[in-house]
Design a protein around this motif. Structure first.
Motif, PDB file in Angstrom:
ATOM      1  N   ASP A  73       0.841  -1.198   0.000  1.00 19.77           N
ATOM      2  CA  ASP A  73       0.000   0.000   0.000  1.00 19.77           C
ATOM      3  C   ASP A  73       0.875   1.247   0.000  1.00 19.77           C
ATOM      4  N   PRO A  74       0.864   2.037  -1.069  1.00 15.09           N
ATOM      5  CA  PRO A  74       1.728   3.225  -1.121  1.00 15.09           C
ATOM      6  C   PRO A  74       1.370   4.282  -0.084  1.00 15.09           C
ATOM      7  N   LYS A  75       0.135   4.249   0.433  1.00 14.95           N
ATOM      8  CA  LYS A  75      -0.239   5.206   1.474  1.00 14.95           C
ATOM      9  C   LYS A  75       0.358   4.817   2.821  1.00 14.95           C
ATOM     10  N   VAL A  76       0.747   3.552   2.956  1.00 14.80           N
ATOM     11  CA  VAL A  76       1.302   3.059   4.217  1.00 14.80           C
ATOM     12  C   VAL A  76       2.809   3.236   4.257  1.00 14.80           C
ATOM     13  N   ILE A  77       3.464   2.999   3.158  1.00 14.43           N
ATOM     14  CA  ILE A  77       4.929   3.007   3.166  1.00 14.43           C
ATOM     15  C   ILE A  77       5.501   4.382   3.488  1.00 14.43           C
ATOM     16  N   ILE A  78       4.740   5.447   3.229  1.00 15.69           N
ATOM     17  CA  ILE A  78       5.255   6.782   3.573  1.00 15.69           C
ATOM     18  C   ILE A  78       5.170   7.040   5.068  1.00 15.69           C
ATOM     19  N   ARG A  79       4.447   6.177   5.788  1.00 13.75           N
ATOM     20  CA  ARG A  79       4.330   6.281   7.250  1.00 13.75           C
ATOM     21  C   ARG A  79       4.651   4.921   7.859  1.00 13.75           C
ATOM     22  N   PHE A 187      10.222  11.971  18.896  1.00 14.73           N
ATOM     23  CA  PHE A 187       9.638  12.873  17.903  1.00 14.73           C
ATOM     24  C   PHE A 187       9.679  12.249  16.510  1.00 14.73           C
ATOM     25  N   ALA A 188      10.779  11.574  16.181  1.00 13.91           N
ATOM     26  CA  ALA A 188      10.895  10.914  14.874  1.00 13.91           C
ATOM     27  C   ALA A 188       9.835   9.826  14.721  1.00 13.91           C
ATOM     28  N   ILE A 189       9.594   9.050  15.782  1.00 15.25           N
ATOM     29  CA  ILE A 189       8.539   8.041  15.723  1.00 15.25           C
ATOM     30  C   ILE A 189       7.193   8.706  15.450  1.00 15.25           C
ATOM     31  N   SER A 190       6.961   9.827  16.105  1.00 18.12           N
ATOM     32  CA  SER A 190       5.694  10.548  15.929  1.00 18.12           C
ATOM     33  C   SER A 190       5.484  10.953  14.475  1.00 18.12           C
ATOM     34  N   ILE A 191       6.466  11.581  13.851  1.00 23.67           N
ATOM     35  CA  ILE A 191       6.262  12.094  12.494  1.00 23.67           C
ATOM     36  C   ILE A 191       6.375  11.004  11.441  1.00 23.67           C
ATOM     37  N   PHE A 192       7.102   9.914  11.723  1.00 23.30           N
ATOM     38  CA  PHE A 192       7.136   8.795  10.784  1.00 23.30           C
ATOM     39  C   PHE A 192       5.852   7.974  10.857  1.00 23.30           C
ATOM     40  N   ASN A 193       5.061   8.221  11.895  1.00 26.00           N
ATOM     41  CA  ASN A 193       3.762   7.561  12.010  1.00 26.00           C
ATOM     42  C   ASN A 193       2.657   8.439  11.422  1.00 26.00           C
ATOM     43  N   TYR A 194       2.674   9.722  11.735  1.00 29.25           N
ATOM     44  CA  TYR A 194       1.720  10.684  11.187  1.00 29.25           C
ATOM     45  C   TYR A 194       2.322  12.068  11.380  1.00 29.25           C
ATOM     46  N   GLU A 195       2.176  12.939  10.389  1.00 29.05           N
ATOM     47  CA  GLU A 195       2.938  14.186  10.369  1.00 29.05           C
ATOM     48  C   GLU A 195       2.263  15.343  11.098  1.00 29.05           C
ATOM     49  N   LYS A 251      12.306   4.012  -4.408  1.00 31.92           N
ATOM     50  CA  LYS A 251      13.135   2.850  -4.722  1.00 31.92           C
ATOM     51  C   LYS A 251      12.519   1.552  -4.207  1.00 31.92           C
ATOM     52  N   LEU A 252      11.599   1.678  -3.263  1.00 30.14           N
ATOM     53  CA  LEU A 252      10.964   0.493  -2.700  1.00 30.14           C
ATOM     54  C   LEU A 252       9.695   0.114  -3.439  1.00 30.14           C
ATOM     55  N   VAL A 253       8.961   1.109  -3.912  1.00 32.19           N
ATOM     56  CA  VAL A 253       7.727   0.849  -4.667  1.00 32.19           C
ATOM     57  C   VAL A 253       7.758   1.678  -5.937  1.00 32.19           C
ATOM     58  N   ALA A 254       7.092   1.156  -6.969  1.00 31.81           N
ATOM     59  CA  ALA A 254       7.113   1.836  -8.268  1.00 31.81           C
ATOM     60  C   ALA A 254       6.376   3.162  -8.214  1.00 31.81           C
ATOM     61  N   LEU A 255       5.279   3.195  -7.420  1.00 27.47           N
ATOM     62  CA  LEU A 255       4.490   4.412  -7.342  1.00 27.47           C
ATOM     63  C   LEU A 255       5.071   5.344  -6.298  1.00 27.47           C
ATOM     64  N   ASN A 256       5.413   6.542  -6.691  1.00 26.04           N
ATOM     65  CA  ASN A 256       5.978   7.526  -5.767  1.00 26.04           C
ATOM     66  C   ASN A 256       4.840   8.300  -5.120  1.00 26.04           C
ATOM     67  N   TRP A 257       4.391   7.815  -3.968  1.00 30.20           N
ATOM     68  CA  TRP A 257       3.240   8.413  -3.271  1.00 30.20           C
ATOM     69  C   TRP A 257       3.751   9.341  -2.182  1.00 30.20           C
TER      70      TRP A 257
END
Length: 578
Positions: A73-79, A187-195, A251-257
């Motif tokens: 899921d490209p919406k998940v990999i960004i978080r 703080f990094a955990i916070s923003i890598f989970n939701y911004e 680089k991990l998924v084809a779709l750059n989301w």
């Protein structure tokens, strides 16, 4: 110094050293009484079903599940922290919503308690800190985070941000760099989970630079250094998120989301203005007041009244006990209210960079109001403290505290219960549909297409089944068949000779052959087999026009049927002549 004294002293006396435990117990009880009765009546909504379907039909080994969920899921990999969050919850609770909501309730209590710990360190004022933490728990501006499972991600991020702020305070007071490293990591955990809470790192930096100074010499020598060291530390966390989303994810998924960042001054201004308006009493009191009157004018039970009394009593008990032990500083309250106003602006700033997020009270997007509730809690608590400090008579102050807190807490509790009703109604509707499909799954072929009819897509702001993206996932879970097809009757449906298609903005969301097709009527608890286009339209015209459909849709479908019928006749005629 303002104090509450008199006959309440002995009745309310609690050991000072136990104030942290007292606050935790009281906050837990308030959460239990306010939201406990709702937890068993809410379920999954919208994208929750997609997430559950992905996890349910993916690898069940936990390590493989994480990698599968991360990449599918490209919406998940960004978080990426969401992967561990929701995969972990799925391993614990499966497709049963109760455990998810219990975990979210614990998170909410944890956030309120961390907020209390931070404020007591900042202000050394327990009554103010406790009231602000209760308000953070009860402010009804972001009901979606209470009841929509995927929005619990916002609560988790808030938890880690508040942990980061507490660690930042400790790092300065103890002069220990390890605490600062932990603060940045949290703080990094916070923003890598939701911004959402990314802009609030400015509070951490400001505290490091300006707060807790021990002498004027330290102010001159170390203030600039502490400011830039904090800015660099938290800037590295933000930079790592930017690099991850911009360079590593593609680089991990084809779709750059990625979220589209738009520096549009007009949109920024409109978003900030809308956000500030959303928190104003002129907006919130009439909005929630109407909901309360509408829902409770005939539905307020004796149990509800008892629960209101308990919540108000717990709040007043702890507040008065803390108040009599506190030192009070009116200048401090004004400063805290100003900080609260700044937090409101900061919290909306990140959403002002995307035109898709306009603050509102009654939409499923109101999760973006969560950060503003931190600032609003500070402002309201400061106003209450200032009003109490205006009186020099302890007896009057005691009565005034009850007169302020009881209506305030009761109003917020009633507003939360009213805001929960659409989510409860949606869950009840979904259960009817689930039970019908699960009960009939043995009679369905693996290739069956189920089309939901005569069902509201939304109950006010709460989604029921909006389309293929949630209903199809629910169908696959209910039938335990990952190949099953599901769709929702709406104006997007287009009729063809041997199938129907769900087309949104030119994109085909799903195709459903008439072979093995059923129309699902959840309220009536029936599945109606459909064999051709004419039966499809006639069945909907007879039984499925209650919600969201109008005669225009039927007329459009009739024209589509006539079109392919005429083409078929013309083709048959041409073949006969030939």
């Amino acid at each position: 110094m303002a104090t509450i004294t008199g006959k309440w002293h002995k009745l309310l006396a609690l050991p000072v050293k136990y104030h942290v435990v007292t606050a935790l117990v009281c906050l837990s009880l308030i959460e239990l009484i306010c939201f406990g009765k709702v937890i068993r009546q809410v379920g999954f909504y919208l994208d929750d079903w997609t997430t559950l379907c992905t996890l349910h039909f993916g690898p069940q080994d936990f390590g493989s599940m994480l990698s599968h969920y991360l990449l599918v899921d490209p919406k998940v990999i960004i978080r990426p922290v969401e992967v561990l969050h929701f995969a972990g919850l799925y391993k614990l609770f499966g497709i049963h919503p109760f455990g998810y909501h219990i975990f979210n309730a614990l998170l909410e209590v944890g956030c309120a308690w961390l907020f209390y710990l931070c404020l007591t360190l900042l202000t050394n004022n327990r009554s103010f800190s406790f009231l602000a933490s209760v308000l953070l728990l009860l402010l009804p501006l972001h009901d979606s985070t209470h009841y929509w499972v995927l929005c619990s991600s916002v609560t988790l991020s808030l938890f880690f941000y508040l942990a980061s702020f507490w660690l930042t305070i400790q790092s300065s007071r103890k002069r220990n760099a390890s605490f600062l490293l932990l603060a940045v990591f949290s703080f990094a955990i916070s923003i890598f989970n939701y911004e959402s809470f990314l802009p609030l790192c400015l509070l951490n930096v400001a505290y490091l630079a300006f707060a807790d100074r021990r002498s004027e010499t330290e102010h001159r020598i170390f203030q600039v250094r502490k400011f830039f060291s904090g800015l660099l530390a938290f800037g590295l966390a933000i930079g790592s998120l930017w690099v991850y989303q911009k360079d590593i994810v593609p680089k991990l998924v084809a779709l750059n989301w990625r979220h589209i960042v738009t520096f549009d001054p007009l949109n920024i201004a409109n978003t900030l203005i809308a956000g500030i308006n959303t928190t104003l009493p002129s907006q919130t009191i009439p909005f929630f007041g109407r909901l309360i009157v509408s829902h409770f004018q005939s539905h307020l039970t004796a149990i509800d009244v008892l629960n209101l009394i308990l919540i108000a009593a717990i709040t007043c008990f702890a507040f008065i006990n803390f108040y009599r032990q506190d030192k009070h500083n009116q200048r401090q309250y004004f400063a805290l209210a100003a900080i609260g106003a700044g937090i409101i602006v900061l919290s909306y700033a990140i959403f002002a960079l995307n035109p898709s997020y306009i603050p509102n009270l009654n939409t499923i997007l109101n999760r973006i109001n969560t950060g503003a509730c931190i600032g609003l809690s500070l402002i309201i608590a400061a106003m209450v403290a200032l009003l109490l400090d205006l009186s020099t008579r302890p007896g009057f102050r005691q009565a005034l505290s009850l007169g302020l807190l009881i209506p305030l807490i009761s109003f917020l509790t009633l507003a939360n219960w009213a805001m929960a009703q659409p989510w409860i109604l949606s869950c009840q509707t979904q259960k009817h549909v689930w039970n019908l499909i699960e009960g009939q799954k043995e009679t369905l072929t693996p290739q069956a297409s189920l089309i939901l009819a005569n069902c509201p897509r939304y109950t006010m702001w709460s989604p029921v089944f909006d389309g293929v993206w949630d209903f199809q996932s629910m169908v696959r879970l209910a039938t335990n068949n990952k190949e099953a097809k599901g769709g929702v009757v709406s104006e997007r449906i287009r009729i063809y000779q041997d199938h129907v298609a769900d087309i949104s903005a030119g994109y085909t969301c799903g195709t459903y052959p008439f072979k093995d097709m059923y129309l699902v009527f959840g309220h009536e608890q029936i599945l109606v087999p459909i064999h051709d286009a004419k039966t499809f339209v006639e069945t909907i015209a007879a039984q499925g026009m209650t919600f969201d459909l109008n005669q225009k849709s039927l007329d459009t479908w009739a024209k589509q049927i006539a079109l392919f019928s005429n083409k078929a006749k013309a083709a048959a005629s041409a073949k006969a002549v030939y």
